[in-house]
Scaffold this motif. Structure first.
Motif, PDB file in Angstrom:
ATOM      1  N   GLU A  74      10.440   9.074   9.041  1.00  0.00           N
ATOM      2  CA  GLU A  74       9.935   8.095   9.754  1.00  0.00           C
ATOM      3  C   GLU A  74      10.576   7.682  11.122  1.00  0.00           C
ATOM      4  O   GLU A  74      10.149   7.660  12.092  1.00  0.00           O
ATOM      5  N   TYR A  80      -1.351   9.286   5.512  1.00  0.00           N
ATOM      6  CA  TYR A  80      -0.750   8.976   4.315  1.00  0.00           C
ATOM      7  C   TYR A  80      -1.717   8.532   3.314  1.00  0.00           C
ATOM      8  O   TYR A  80      -2.885   8.114   3.730  1.00  0.00           O
ATOM      9  N   ASP A 100       3.039   4.877  -6.401  1.00  0.00           N
ATOM     10  CA  ASP A 100       3.843   3.811  -6.095  1.00  0.00           C
ATOM     11  C   ASP A 100       3.145   2.607  -5.076  1.00  0.00           C
ATOM     12  O   ASP A 100       2.252   3.021  -4.422  1.00  0.00           O
ATOM     13  N   GLU A 101       3.299   1.586  -5.181  1.00  0.00           N
ATOM     14  CA  GLU A 101       2.613   0.894  -4.165  1.00  0.00           C
ATOM     15  C   GLU A 101       2.711   0.932  -2.710  1.00  0.00           C
ATOM     16  O   GLU A 101       1.597   0.815  -2.075  1.00  0.00           O
ATOM     17  N   SER A 102       3.842   1.671  -1.996  1.00  0.00           N
ATOM     18  CA  SER A 102       3.741   1.958  -0.751  1.00  0.00           C
ATOM     19  C   SER A 102       2.696   2.894  -0.301  1.00  0.00           C
ATOM     20  O   SER A 102       1.945   2.828   0.548  1.00  0.00           O
ATOM     21  N   THR A 103       2.372   3.802  -1.358  1.00  0.00           N
ATOM     22  CA  THR A 103       1.360   5.054  -1.149  1.00  0.00           C
ATOM     23  C   THR A 103       0.119   4.318  -1.160  1.00  0.00           C
ATOM     24  O   THR A 103      -0.735   4.595  -0.254  1.00  0.00           O
ATOM     25  N   TYR A 124      -0.785   1.280  -0.711  1.00  0.00           N
ATOM     26  CA  TYR A 124      -0.952   0.431   0.359  1.00  0.00           C
ATOM     27  C   TYR A 124      -1.444   1.284   1.623  1.00  0.00           C
ATOM     28  O   TYR A 124      -2.154   0.779   2.326  1.00  0.00           O
ATOM     29  N   GLN A 125      -0.683   2.201   1.942  1.00  0.00           N
ATOM     30  CA  GLN A 125      -0.942   3.136   2.930  1.00  0.00           C
ATOM     31  C   GLN A 125      -2.578   3.919   2.641  1.00  0.00           C
ATOM     32  O   GLN A 125      -3.157   4.077   3.573  1.00  0.00           O
TER      33      GLN A 125
END
Lengths: 207, 207
Positions: free
Chosen positions: A159, A181, A193-196, A198-199
């Motif tokens: 990133e 994403y 996972d949360e971040s995926t 979220y995206q």
């Protein structure tokens, strides 16, 4: 029994241990795997080893970097840059040539690539000077590229690299994009996972 | 555009693909790992490849089988058979020289070894003739061995091999033993498979 008579007792042979140590340097190969690989080679006999030797000698002799995009190449240009039927208005920036291969296998992209040769990692000694950015800038300045697709890895370092490249490239290209994403195909939502997730939510698209 | 002008488009370089294919032959190495290994080598540059080449050439040139026990050896005899301070009354039969190394690392055994060079697997083309059994029988007939420890793997094929060796050796040695089955150290009882727990119970010892 004096020292001269006593044979030195070591576990394993020096030449085997040396080969094991070298195999250990490969990413993802621990001592156990390295040992298994070397013993496998020894079981196969000399022809197998000779074959591997020839293949590695070939690698060392023939394979270098493409002068345009830094992809692996056997001549001046890689097989992508050598192909004039691709779309010269699209340029895709990747970290390594393995990423290029992965995108090629996906089969959608028909432009050219630029291989950075790594990602920003100041603590690991990878600054912007270590990446192939000068040649990227020169390619963008030549004006052929209308869209630059940044395809670094979705990791912290990837990133950071993407942001650095974007900042440098913004004044030079009309369109600056990056890979989407979201949910990986074939995965299950409950294990994401949360971040995926979220995206995937933030990037949701009209049905 | 005619065929002569058009460059052939393939994913990846032939020399890279050849090396990847050879790395794939190693046990436990899939296509992805092989690719990662080859690309790692290419990133490292020529010196790393040359170093690996020399190590492998060394393996091919120097390493053979011990004429006595079939362990890996750089000369006629391996470092175990070369050591006359070990206990000649103990002989331990293993499938591969890697098993010998594992037992050496455990540090308890002080006798000599006999490496079978595999295990019985009739469907895979491994019959008794493919194992180093003739030399084992000759060693036992020489009368030095009082205890033969069978240390084949605790697998179906390893067990079959153990039984075969035991049958052959029974008339030739005073004591015929095999490694104990039971709980692996550091493991947790609740995660043990039934057959191991069965063996651990059946082989329980007085506290």
């Amino acid at each position: 029994m004096n020292g001269a008579d006593a044979p030195t007792v070591a576990v394993g042979l020096p030449s085997v241990e040396r080969a094991v140590a070298l195999f250990c340097r490969f990413p993802g190969i621990g001592r156990k795997s390295a040992q298994r690989m070397v013993h496998h080679l020894l079981r196969q006999g000399k022809e197998e080893v000779e074959q591997l030797l020839r293949a590695l000698q070939d690698l060392a002799d023939r394979v270098g970097q493409c002068v345009v995009c830094h992809n692996l190449a056997e001549g001046e240009l890689c097989w992508i840059c050598n192909n004039d039927r691709r779309d010269a208005s699209l340029l895709c920036v990747v970290e390594e040539s393995m990423d290029l291969l992965a995108i090629e296998r996906a089969g959608l992209f028909n432009g050219y690539y630029h291989v950075l040769g790594g990602r920003l990692n100041p603590l690991g000694g990878m600054g912007p000077e270590q990446l192939n950015l000068t040649t990227l800038e020169a390619r963008l300045r030549s004006g052929q590229t209308t869209e630059l697709i940044i395809a670094t890895n979705p990791t912290v370092e990837g990133e950071a690299t993407a942001h650095y490249v974007a900042q440098m490239a913004a004044p030079l290209v009309a369109r600056l994009t990056r890979l989407a994403y979201g949910m990986p195909m074939g995965g299950e939502l409950e294990y994401l996972d949360e971040s995926t997730l979220y995206q995937a939510l933030a990037g949701r698209r009209v049905f």
